[in-house]
Motif scaffolding. Structure first.
Motif, short mmCIF file in Angstrom:
data_model
loop_
_atom_site.label_atom_id
_atom_site.label_comp_id
_atom_site.label_asym_id
_atom_site.label_seq_id
_atom_site.Cartn_x
_atom_site.Cartn_y
_atom_site.Cartn_z
N ILE A 116 0.84 -1.08 -0.08
CA ILE A 116 -0.08 0.12 0.06
C ILE A 116 0.82 1.37 0.02
O ILE A 116 0.83 2.32 -0.81
N ARG A 117 1.90 1.18 0.73
CA ARG A 117 2.91 2.40 0.79
C ARG A 117 3.51 2.55 -0.54
O ARG A 117 3.81 3.60 -0.96
N THR A 118 3.64 1.43 -1.34
CA THR A 118 4.34 1.52 -2.41
C THR A 118 3.41 2.29 -3.60
O THR A 118 3.76 2.88 -4.55
N VAL A 119 2.14 1.78 -3.57
CA VAL A 119 1.04 2.39 -4.30
C VAL A 119 0.98 3.83 -4.23
O VAL A 119 1.13 4.75 -5.07
N GLN A 120 0.90 4.32 -2.96
CA GLN A 120 0.91 5.44 -2.47
C GLN A 120 2.24 6.47 -3.04
O GLN A 120 1.95 7.41 -3.58
N LYS A 121 3.23 5.90 -2.83
CA LYS A 121 4.54 6.43 -3.43
C LYS A 121 4.48 6.58 -4.79
O LYS A 121 4.84 7.86 -5.46
N ALA A 122 3.96 5.53 -5.44
CA ALA A 122 3.96 5.65 -7.09
C ALA A 122 2.80 6.82 -7.65
O ALA A 122 3.01 7.60 -8.47
N MET A 123 1.80 6.76 -6.83
CA MET A 123 0.64 7.62 -7.46
C MET A 123 0.44 8.88 -6.72
O MET A 123 -0.08 9.77 -7.28
N GLU A 125 -0.43 12.34 -5.30
CA GLU A 125 -1.79 12.76 -5.19
C GLU A 125 -2.96 12.07 -5.69
O GLU A 125 -4.12 12.27 -5.30
N LYS A 126 -2.52 11.29 -6.63
CA LYS A 126 -3.54 10.58 -7.34
C LYS A 126 -4.06 9.39 -6.48
O LYS A 126 -5.01 8.89 -6.85
N CYS A 127 -3.32 9.23 -5.39
CA CYS A 127 -3.74 7.93 -4.48
C CYS A 127 -4.88 8.28 -3.67
O CYS A 127 -4.70 9.21 -2.87
N SER A 128 -6.06 7.78 -3.51
CA SER A 128 -6.93 8.14 -2.65
C SER A 128 -7.34 6.97 -1.59
O SER A 128 -6.79 5.69 -2.03
N GLU A 129 -8.06 7.09 -0.66
CA GLU A 129 -8.44 6.12 0.29
C GLU A 129 -9.21 4.79 -0.54
O GLU A 129 -8.97 3.54 -0.18
N GLU A 130 -9.85 5.12 -1.26
CA GLU A 130 -10.45 4.29 -2.04
C GLU A 130 -9.71 3.33 -3.06
O GLU A 130 -9.99 2.24 -3.00
N MET A 131 -8.61 3.88 -3.55
CA MET A 131 -7.57 3.17 -4.35
C MET A 131 -7.04 1.99 -3.50
O MET A 131 -6.70 1.06 -3.72
N LYS A 132 -6.34 2.41 -2.31
CA LYS A 132 -5.78 1.86 -1.50
C LYS A 132 -6.75 0.81 -0.84
O LYS A 132 -6.12 -0.52 -0.80
#
Ligand code: HEM
Ligand code: ISQ
Length: 154
Positions: A116-123, A125-132
């Motif tokens: 999840i942290r990696t997704v956050q790092k990659a995305m 500002e586009k990373c939302s709670e919904e995405m995670k």
């Protein structure tokens, strides 16, 4: 739990972005795993005899990509079929590999958080709670399938 079209799209969309920078992101994934659980270093053959995470180890990168791809594929299956579909032999193989390595439930939480942290790092500002949450859900379902296989084999 059902998986919506939106959730599937969120996972796919982020994986498309992540694919472009996989070398850096796979290193980040291992870095996060070791930050959360330093003892996990001993589990991976390509980490245990090194002081630092190797920057250019194809095996390390391959494994990270495989895990991301499998979770992404799970998201697609969950939406299309409402369940995790991994071919029987693959699941059996994964069950036995992880059983042999003595992987236990808390390890699965570590890898989930690192992912999840990696997704956050990659995305960014586009990373939302919904995405995670969509990644968490797909990961949990896949992890459950592997855990079930591990229990059957034990
Ligand atoms: C190996 C996937 C969870 C540790 C593997 C392999 C795959 C995989 C595809 C390669 C199997 C082979 O060699 O043919 C997954 C997936 C997971 C998961 C999809 C969760 C949904 C975990 C967790 C841990 C872990 C929670 C513990 C931190 C390992 C280790 C190996 C391995 C130590 C052997 C690597 C080596 O040294 O060669 N996993 N895994 N895995 N996995 Fe996982
Ligand atoms: C789980 N199993 C095998 C390899 C992995 C690499 C990175 C994160 C999790 C993993």
């Amino acid at each position: 739990m059902g998986f919506s079209e939106k959730q599937e799209a969120l996972v796919k969309e982020s994986w498309e972005v992540m694919k472009e920078d996989i070398a850096a992101l796979s290193l980040y994934l291992y870095t996060m795993i070791l930050e959360i659980a330093p003892e996990a270093k001993e589990l991976f053959s390509f980490l245990k005899d090194t002081n630092e995470i190797p920057q250019n180890n194809p095996k390390l990168k391959f494994h990270a990509v495989k895990v991301f791809k499998m979770v992404c594929e799970t998201a697609i299956q969950l939406r299309e079929k409402g369940e995790v579909v991994v071919s029987g032999s693959t699941l059996k193989h994964l069950g036995s590999v992880h059983l042999q390595k003595n992987i236990v439930d808390p390890h699965f939480e570590v890898v989930k958080e690192a992912m999840i942290r990696t997704v956050q790092k990659a995305m960014g500002e586009k990373c939302s709670e919904e995405m995670k949450d969509a990644w968490r859900e797909a990961y949990d379902q896949l992890a459950d399938a592997i855990k079930t296989e591990m229990k059957q084999e034990a």
